[in-house]
Write an enzyme that holds these catalytic residues in place. Sequence first.
Site, PDB file in Angstrom:
ATOM      1  N   GLY A 152       0.809  -1.221   0.000  1.00  0.00           N
ATOM      2  CA  GLY A 152       0.000   0.000   0.000  1.00  0.00           C
ATOM      3  C   GLY A 152       0.836   1.263   0.000  1.00  0.00           C
ATOM      4  N   CYS A 153       1.928   1.228   0.739  1.00  0.00           N
ATOM      5  CA  CYS A 153       2.808   2.405   0.830  1.00  0.00           C
ATOM      6  C   CYS A 153       3.526   2.666  -0.491  1.00  0.00           C
ATOM      7  CB  CYS A 153       3.834   2.208   1.942  1.00  0.00           C
ATOM      8  SG  CYS A 153       3.116   1.928   3.566  1.00  0.00           S
ATOM      9  N   SER A 154       3.993   1.604  -1.124  1.00  0.00           N
ATOM     10  CA  SER A 154       4.796   1.722  -2.349  1.00  0.00           C
ATOM     11  C   SER A 154       3.979   1.918  -3.612  1.00  0.00           C
ATOM     12  CB  SER A 154       5.670   0.474  -2.525  1.00  0.00           C
ATOM     13  OG  SER A 154       6.601   0.377  -1.489  1.00  0.00           O
TER      14      SER A 154
END
Length: 192
Positions: free
Chosen positions: A77-79
């Site tokens: 999700g972050c990347s």
Amino acid sequence: MASRISLFCARNAIRAPTARPSCRLLHATGASKVIAGDKVPTVPLYGSSPGDEVDLAALTKRGKSILVFVPGAFSPGCSARHVPGYLSLAAKFTSEKGVSGIYIISGNDAFVMNAWGKELGAANDQVKYLADPSLKFISALGLDFDATKFFGNKRSKRAAVFVEDGTVTKTWVEPDNTGISISEAKSVIEEL
């Protein structure tokens, strides 16, 4: 019980609830988290290496900044969504909202954050990747949570914090700690 209780601050004086204290406040109903009016903590973060100490309180003392908190570098999700949203809107945050710095902060070490920044790109004068390996900065803002199930230890809640002249003026903290909805770049820029 939503009243606020001031902690003992400098010189052990209790401050009146109507005055904005220089220390953290606790919610009587549970753990505190960053709120409008809080100051950016003077806890060191790290740039490209453990020797590259960064004082975010000093960097955000003047002007407008966005602090973007993520649970983990290189996580899906972050990347794939959260950080790329800020990277793609970085120029718009500057030109339309006057933001001079976007700081991506995670509980990873400096080497991991440096490698992640190189992979995602856009680490420059406006966007910086910062490590908080001990979670001292994240915890000072009340944004830590038990992420043992996902990452094996405590991590940062997913959030965005808008800072003007060293003071938090708006926050977007994901209610489930890891989702991507209210702290997403397109949501944040619309509310500024």
